[in-house]
Design an enzyme around this catalytic site. Structure first.
Site, short mmCIF file in Angstrom:
data_model
loop_
_atom_site.label_atom_id
_atom_site.label_comp_id
_atom_site.label_asym_id
_atom_site.label_seq_id
_atom_site.Cartn_x
_atom_site.Cartn_y
_atom_site.Cartn_z
N LYS A 1 -47.06 21.66 32.29
CA LYS A 1 -45.98 21.72 33.28
C LYS A 1 -45.94 20.45 34.15
CE LYS A 1 -44.39 25.71 31.98
NZ LYS A 1 -45.05 25.89 30.68
C1 PLP Z 1 -39.91 29.70 30.81
C2 PLP Z 1 -41.36 30.06 30.95
N1 PLP Z 1 -41.66 31.15 31.67
C3 PLP Z 1 -42.95 31.54 31.86
C4 PLP Z 1 -43.98 30.82 31.32
C5 PLP Z 1 -45.39 31.31 31.52
O1 PLP Z 1 -46.14 30.41 32.26
P1 PLP Z 1 -47.73 30.58 32.34
O2 PLP Z 1 -48.31 29.94 31.14
O3 PLP Z 1 -48.11 29.89 33.62
O4 PLP Z 1 -48.01 32.04 32.40
C6 PLP Z 1 -43.72 29.68 30.57
C7 PLP Z 1 -44.83 28.92 29.99
O5 PLP Z 1 -44.75 28.06 29.18
C8 PLP Z 1 -42.37 29.30 30.37
O6 PLP Z 1 -42.07 28.22 29.62
#
Ligand code: PLP
Length: 406
Positions: A204
């Site tokens: 990210k």
């Molecule tokens: C659009 C979206 N939502 C949620 C997430 C979930 O993030 P995390 O890995 O921090 O749980 C991601 C992760 O890539 C994502 O791309």
């Protein structure tokens, strides 16, 4: 004399045995972690306090201030933030939650974890963000939450979505996993929706390896989420072994183990200091890719609306099947063979086996999302890339398109 094309011709695809555009592989993503970040983490490691504590609390204050939200809760992922948000608004069995099919697994999975029904609606053909008009048509008396996604870092159509939410009394939980640092009509993402969920996963825009946060203006939701993120035990449980001495704590609900901890917090706080510099670099690289690819009629480049500051988390191009003699996967493999890492964000969630088999979603239900899902390829875009990396990416894409051009 006729020209002889040999195996070593620069135009022979690496896939077919030619020389790749780059001699070394350019990863799709690499985090930028510098000496300041290392120092911040080391300081925490030496501090005597590793888990949730003063650094997590400081981070929560800082992210709240940055986004303009009244409250922030640090958690261990965006998935956790989304799950806790649905719990806080009372989503449960029999309820429906509307979201986008162009998203990561977790946006939809958390709806299922609450025992609720995911309701997908189609996306807009320019941003591939959820289409507000399609949300309006999908609202029923059972709709308990809306989860729009700021896809690729482009804020969703928040005015329209918030107004649908307000009209029907449905909370809007924004999945801003891609969108830290983005703005909608001059306001930072994180202070607009009822709740906003961020990710600090390794790929990210800023990272703590794994991590997440939730912002909101509603005190009662922030309180509930803090409690549920740490086993459902009474607030400020992290102080229970602190300098104030042992205190009893109570279990008030069966919560989760979703808390952010201080090692994570120290890394993400240090990364926050570089957010503007990171964004500047993303803008420059994005422009370099745009310039290098703008005359390639076999692909569509990402577009953006005038009223946003885009976080440029991803750079998804769309291959145009009518102009190419190969499908997306062949193009994708050919670019990778040139030593350029790519990603796919995302194959539409409703077509994945679990969602199709469990809920009866079928191809044809969301045509814009499905076409996008079949045609998208994300090119590398991250601050650690050099100009040469971006130029190599352009060269690889151009080489592959030239080969498969109809
Ligand atoms: C659009 C979206 N939502 C949620 C997430 C979930 O993030 P995390 O890995 O921090 O749980 C991601 C992760 O890539 C994502 O791309």
């Amino acid at each position: 004399m006729s020209e002889r094309v040999t195996i070593s011709s620069p135009s022979t695809l690496a896939l077919a045995g030619g020389s790749p555009v780059r001699s070394s592989f350019l990863p799709f993503h690499q985090p930028l972690v510098d000496a300041d970040d290392e120092r911040a983490v080391l300081e925490t490691l030496r501090s005597g306090w590793l888990t949730t504590g003063p650094r997590t609390k400081a981070f929560e204050k800082e992210l709240a201030a940055y986004t303009g939200a009244a409250h922030c809760v640090g958690v261990n992922s965006c998935t956790a933030a989304l799950h806790l948000a649905l719990e806080a608004v009372g989503v449960g069995p029999g309820d429906e939650v509307i979201t986008s099919p162009i998203t990561f697994a977790s946006t939809a999975n958390v709806i299922v974890h609450r025992g609720a029904q995911p309701v997908f609606v189609d996306v807009a053909p320019d941003t591939f963000n959820i289409d507000a008009a399609a949300i309006e048509r999908a609202v029923t008396p059972r709709t308990k939450a809306l989860i729009p996604v700021d896809f690729a870092g482009h804020p969703c159509d928040l005015d329209a979505i918030m107004s649908i939410g307000a009209r029907h009394g449905i909370p809007v939980i924004e999945d801003a996993a891609h969108a830290i640092g983005a703005q909608y009509k001059g306001r930072p993402i994180g202070g607009i929706a009822d709740m906003t969920c961020f990710s600090f996963y390794a790929t990210k825009n800023i990272t703590s390896g794994e991590g997440g946060a939730l912002t909101t203006n509603r005190q009662e939701w922030a309180d509930r989420i803090s409690v549920m993120a740490l086993h459902g035990i009474s607030r400020d449980a992290w102080k229970r072994y602190g300098t104030e001495g042992y205190k009893h704590w109570d279990i008030i609900a069966p919560g989760y183990k979703y808390n952010m901890f201080d090692i994570q917090a120290s890394l993400v706080r240090s990364q926050m200091n570089k957010m503007d510099a990171f964004h500047k670099r993303r803008v420059a690289l994005k422009q370099r890719l745009d310039t290098g690819l703008s005359d390639c009629s076999e692909i569509a480049l990402p577009s953006e609306r005038a009223d946003v500051v885009h976080a440029y988390h991803l750079y998804p191009i769309l291959v145009r099947p009518e102009r190419l003699s190969a499908d997306r996967d062949t193009i994708m493999n050919a670019i990778q063979a040139e030593n350029i890492g790519i990603g796919i964000h995302f194959r539409a969630v409703h077509l994945h086996p679990f969602y199709a088999d469990t809920f009866g979603f079928r191809r044809g239900m969301f045509p814009v999302a499905e076409a996008y899902s079949d045609q998208t390829i994300s090119l590398p875009l991250y601050p650690r890339m050099t100009d040469q990396d971006a130029d190599d990416t352009v060269a690889a894409v151009r080489k592959v398109l030239a080969h498969y051009r109809r």
